[in-house]
Enzyme design. Structure first.
Site, PDB file in Angstrom:
ATOM      1  N   ARG A   1      -3.895   6.446   0.619  1.00  0.00           N
ATOM      2  CA  ARG A   1      -4.462   7.634   1.256  1.00  0.00           C
ATOM      3  C   ARG A   1      -3.524   8.378   2.197  1.00  0.00           C
ATOM      4  O   ARG A   1      -3.772   9.526   2.539  1.00  0.00           O
ATOM      5  CB  ARG A   1      -5.739   7.249   2.019  1.00  0.00           C
ATOM      6  N   ARG A  59       0.825  -1.223   0.000  1.00  0.00           N
ATOM      7  CA  ARG A  59       0.000   0.000   0.000  1.00  0.00           C
ATOM      8  C   ARG A  59       0.853   1.265   0.000  1.00  0.00           C
ATOM      9  O   ARG A  59       0.498   2.256   0.626  1.00  0.00           O
ATOM     10  CB  ARG A  59      -0.957   0.034   1.190  1.00  0.00           C
ATOM     11  N   ASP A  88      -6.817  -2.912  -7.417  1.00  0.00           N
ATOM     12  CA  ASP A  88      -7.349  -3.491  -6.176  1.00  0.00           C
ATOM     13  C   ASP A  88      -7.670  -4.960  -6.401  1.00  0.00           C
ATOM     14  O   ASP A  88      -8.039  -5.366  -7.502  1.00  0.00           O
ATOM     15  CB  ASP A  88      -8.589  -2.738  -5.710  1.00  0.00           C
ATOM     16  N   TYR A  95     -14.578 -12.195   0.754  1.00  0.00           N
ATOM     17  CA  TYR A  95     -15.303 -10.952   0.413  1.00  0.00           C
ATOM     18  C   TYR A  95     -16.614 -11.269  -0.314  1.00  0.00           C
ATOM     19  O   TYR A  95     -17.638 -10.629  -0.087  1.00  0.00           O
ATOM     20  CB  TYR A  95     -14.441 -10.036  -0.464  1.00  0.00           C
ATOM     21  N   ARG A 136      -7.722  11.657  -5.800  1.00  0.00           N
ATOM     22  CA  ARG A 136      -9.001  11.089  -5.363  1.00  0.00           C
ATOM     23  C   ARG A 136     -10.089  12.138  -5.154  1.00  0.00           C
ATOM     24  O   ARG A 136     -11.263  11.805  -5.085  1.00  0.00           O
ATOM     25  CB  ARG A 136      -8.787  10.271  -4.081  1.00  0.00           C
TER      26      ARG A 136
HETATM   27  O1  1CP Z   1       0.450   0.770  -3.421  1.00  0.00           O
HETATM   28  C1  1CP Z   1      -0.435  -0.103  -3.284  1.00  0.00           C
HETATM   29  O2  1CP Z   1      -0.210  -1.183  -2.699  1.00  0.00           O
HETATM   30  C2  1CP Z   1      -1.768   0.192  -3.868  1.00  0.00           C
HETATM   31  C3  1CP Z   1      -2.422  -0.912  -4.619  1.00  0.00           C
HETATM   32  C4  1CP Z   1      -3.409  -1.726  -3.770  1.00  0.00           C
HETATM   33  C5  1CP Z   1      -3.244  -3.039  -3.366  1.00  0.00           C
HETATM   34  C6  1CP Z   1      -2.030  -3.917  -3.551  1.00  0.00           C
HETATM   35  C7  1CP Z   1      -4.683  -1.294  -3.325  1.00  0.00           C
HETATM   36  C8  1CP Z   1      -5.249   0.047  -3.515  1.00  0.00           C
HETATM   37  N1  1CP Z   1      -5.306  -2.358  -2.741  1.00  0.00           N
HETATM   38  C9  1CP Z   1      -4.459  -3.427  -2.737  1.00  0.00           C
HETATM   39  C10 1CP Z   1      -4.710  -4.777  -2.242  1.00  0.00           C
HETATM   40  C11 1CP Z   1      -5.899  -5.014  -1.368  1.00  0.00           C
HETATM   41  N2  1CP Z   1      -7.167  -4.526  -1.473  1.00  0.00           N
HETATM   42  C12 1CP Z   1      -5.887  -5.943  -0.320  1.00  0.00           C
HETATM   43  C13 1CP Z   1      -4.696  -6.775   0.040  1.00  0.00           C
HETATM   44  C14 1CP Z   1      -3.723  -5.981   0.844  1.00  0.00           C
HETATM   45  C15 1CP Z   1      -4.072  -5.814   2.266  1.00  0.00           C
HETATM   46  O3  1CP Z   1      -4.384  -6.831   2.926  1.00  0.00           O
HETATM   47  O4  1CP Z   1      -3.989  -4.679   2.751  1.00  0.00           O
HETATM   48  C16 1CP Z   1      -7.163  -5.979   0.252  1.00  0.00           C
HETATM   49  C17 1CP Z   1      -7.620  -6.818   1.432  1.00  0.00           C
HETATM   50  C18 1CP Z   1      -7.975  -5.082  -0.475  1.00  0.00           C
HETATM   51  C19 1CP Z   1      -9.409  -4.811  -0.282  1.00  0.00           C
HETATM   52  C20 1CP Z   1      -9.606  -3.373  -0.046  1.00  0.00           C
HETATM   53  N3  1CP Z   1      -9.683  -2.442  -1.038  1.00  0.00           N
HETATM   54  C21 1CP Z   1      -9.610  -2.688   1.179  1.00  0.00           C
HETATM   55  C22 1CP Z   1      -9.460  -3.342   2.546  1.00  0.00           C
HETATM   56  C23 1CP Z   1     -10.764  -3.299   3.247  1.00  0.00           C
HETATM   57  C24 1CP Z   1     -10.827  -4.152   4.437  1.00  0.00           C
HETATM   58  O5  1CP Z   1     -11.705  -5.027   4.457  1.00  0.00           O
HETATM   59  O6  1CP Z   1     -10.004  -3.920   5.363  1.00  0.00           O
HETATM   60  C25 1CP Z   1      -9.748  -1.320   0.915  1.00  0.00           C
HETATM   61  C26 1CP Z   1      -9.836  -0.195   1.901  1.00  0.00           C
HETATM   62  C27 1CP Z   1      -9.781  -1.185  -0.504  1.00  0.00           C
HETATM   63  C28 1CP Z   1      -9.802   0.071  -1.273  1.00  0.00           C
HETATM   64  C29 1CP Z   1      -8.435   0.510  -1.673  1.00  0.00           C
HETATM   65  N4  1CP Z   1      -7.548  -0.269  -2.427  1.00  0.00           N
HETATM   66  C30 1CP Z   1      -6.407   0.453  -2.679  1.00  0.00           C
HETATM   67  C31 1CP Z   1      -6.557   1.732  -2.053  1.00  0.00           C
HETATM   68  C32 1CP Z   1      -5.542   2.850  -2.123  1.00  0.00           C
HETATM   69  C33 1CP Z   1      -7.820   1.749  -1.438  1.00  0.00           C
HETATM   70  C34 1CP Z   1      -8.428   2.926  -0.699  1.00  0.00           C
HETATM   71  C35 1CP Z   1      -9.318   3.613  -1.656  1.00  0.00           C
HETATM   72  C36 1CP Z   1      -9.515   5.073  -1.327  1.00  0.00           C
HETATM   73  O7  1CP Z   1     -10.231   5.346  -0.362  1.00  0.00           O
HETATM   74  O8  1CP Z   1      -8.966   5.894  -2.044  1.00  0.00           O
END
Ligand code: 1CP
Length: 354
Positions: free
Chosen positions: A40, A36, A85, A161, A49
């Site tokens: 944010r 990540r 994502d 999910y 965003r």
């Molecule tokens: O630099 C990076 O790593 C960004 C790319 C990335 C990756 C590898 C994003 C962007 N998401 C992910 C993987 C991801 N998405 C995972 C595996 C990693 C982890 O365990 O942290 C998971 C579980 C998700 C699902 C997801 N998508 C969540 C988690 C929710 C939860 O249940 O805790 C969230 C918040 C998202 C949205 C998301 N994905 C990525 C970002 C930057 C965001 C936030 C979106 C925003 O508000 O702008």
């Protein structure tokens, strides 16, 4: 965003510290990137965003590339990760996905065998072309000496999910489904694996040098359930990935059955902070390891960050094949300066020790 002029004899990323560590080769210093790293916590990301929704950002290759490369350049990591994502592959399968303030929501959760039958094949080549275009654009714009990591969610984490309809604390719907109708469960996992295998191979073809499989919630399972309901599917996914691109298999909460988790295959095992890195290295033998600083340490003062990072670096350096990372993704609200300090510290550490 920085432009990097074409250099002779590119690509040079094969010799990068990250690729060498994936292959278990010795390095002058430990490579570092952070899960990540684009997100944010970063002002530039929040500015993008403000103009587009998260899904729109993922579906616009120019913007996805911009966000990934801006983060890479800002913090100076040794690898970039594709901006996307793990849940996007669920949309073409027929899942109604929405990102809300509290996290992702799937409005039509999978609850019975018929729901699994109704799910379409993901067909990534037709339906997720924007992801492969984002890989190409990111590769084009980033430092040619550094590798780009593609990724997907592991079948278990994606299934959780789909069944829970979003994030979960106890995963009771997922487990109930697994126990109540193991035939439908395995059919769901197999359908996911078919799509994910093509998805990762296409990312590699588009220019990703390595791929990471995120099994973020697999630690909720008992070792026996992991072996029966998950391991064969994660193994099939990893076995289906074209030779050449290293595979990082990341999971959290895997310490109790790390050897079994590693048995799924791949080149690198990503571990969270609940296991001592030295212990993980000992148990995994020659396999490369990625991790494992608690992301919350990045909220601490610099001295604490360095102390904890050095401890991990020492434990990782007992043999070749350590990639420094967090034990889970960077949290929103993390001070960017602390992220930069951590990366610089890791990159300078071995130089000092020599
Ligand atoms: O630099 C990076 O790593 C960004 C790319 C990335 C990756 C590898 C994003 C962007 N998401 C992910 C993987 C991801 N998405 C995972 C595996 C990693 C982890 O365990 O942290 C998971 C579980 C998700 C699902 C997801 N998508 C969540 C988690 C929710 C939860 O249940 O805790 C969230 C918040 C998202 C949205 C998301 N994905 C990525 C970002 C930057 C965001 C936030 C979106 C925003 O508000 O702008």
């Amino acid at each position: 965003m920085s432009a990097h002029p074409a250099v002779e004899n590119a690509p040079r990323y094969e010799d990068s510290a990250f690729m060498r560590a994936c292959r278990g080769l010795p390095n002058a210093r430990t490579p570092v990137w952070l899960m990540r790293q684009a997100g944010r916590y970063m002002r530039e990301y929040r500015a993008v965003r403000e103009k587009v929704s998260f899904i729109e950002l993922c579906r616009t290759p120019d913007l996805a590339a911009e966000v990934a490369v801006t983060a890479l350049d800002a913090i100076g990591a040794d690898a970039a990760i594709l901006f996307s994502d793990i849940l996007l592959i669920l949309q073409p399968m027929g899942m109604d996905l929405e990102y809300l303030e509290g996290g992702p929501v799937l409005h039509n959760p999978v609850r019975v065998a018929l729901d699994v039958e109704r799910l379409r094949e993901a067909e990534p080549r037709e339906n997720l072309a924007f992801v492969f275009e984002a890989v190409r654009k990111t590769r084009e714009r980033m430092n040619p000496a550094l590798p780009l990591i593609g990724f997907c969610g592991a079948p278990f984490t994606l299934a959780s999910y789909m069944i829970e309809g979003g994030g979960s604390r106890n995963f009771e719907n997922t487990k109930r489904f697994m126990y109540a109708d193991s035939g439908a469960w395995h059919a769901l996992m197999e359908k996911l694996v078919r799509g994910l295998t093509v998805y990762l191979n296409e990312q590699i073809r588009a220019g990703a040098q390595a791929v990471q499989i995120f099994d973020s919630w697999v630690g909720c399972l008992s070792p026996g359930d992991f072996r029966e309901f998950v391991l064969p599917h994660s193994r099939a996914l990893i076995a289906g990935i074209e030779a050449g691109a290293p595979v990082i298999h990341f999971g959290t909460g895997t310490a109790p059955y790390l050897e079994t988790f590693a048995g799924a295959g791949g080149d690198v095992v990503g571990v969270d902070f609940r296991v001592e890195l030295a212990d993980a290295r000992e148990r995994l033998g020659d396999m490369a390891v990625q991790g494992n600083l608690d992301p919350c340490v990045l909220f601490a003062q610099a001295e604490r960050i360095f102390e904890r990072a050095e401890d991990i670096l020492r434990q990782g350096a007992v043999r070749p094949g350590h990639i420094f990372n967090l034990g889970h993704g960077i949290l929103p609200g993390t001070p960017v300066d602390n992220v930069k300090r951590l990366i610089a510290f890791v990159q300078e550490w071995e130089a000092e020790a020599e």
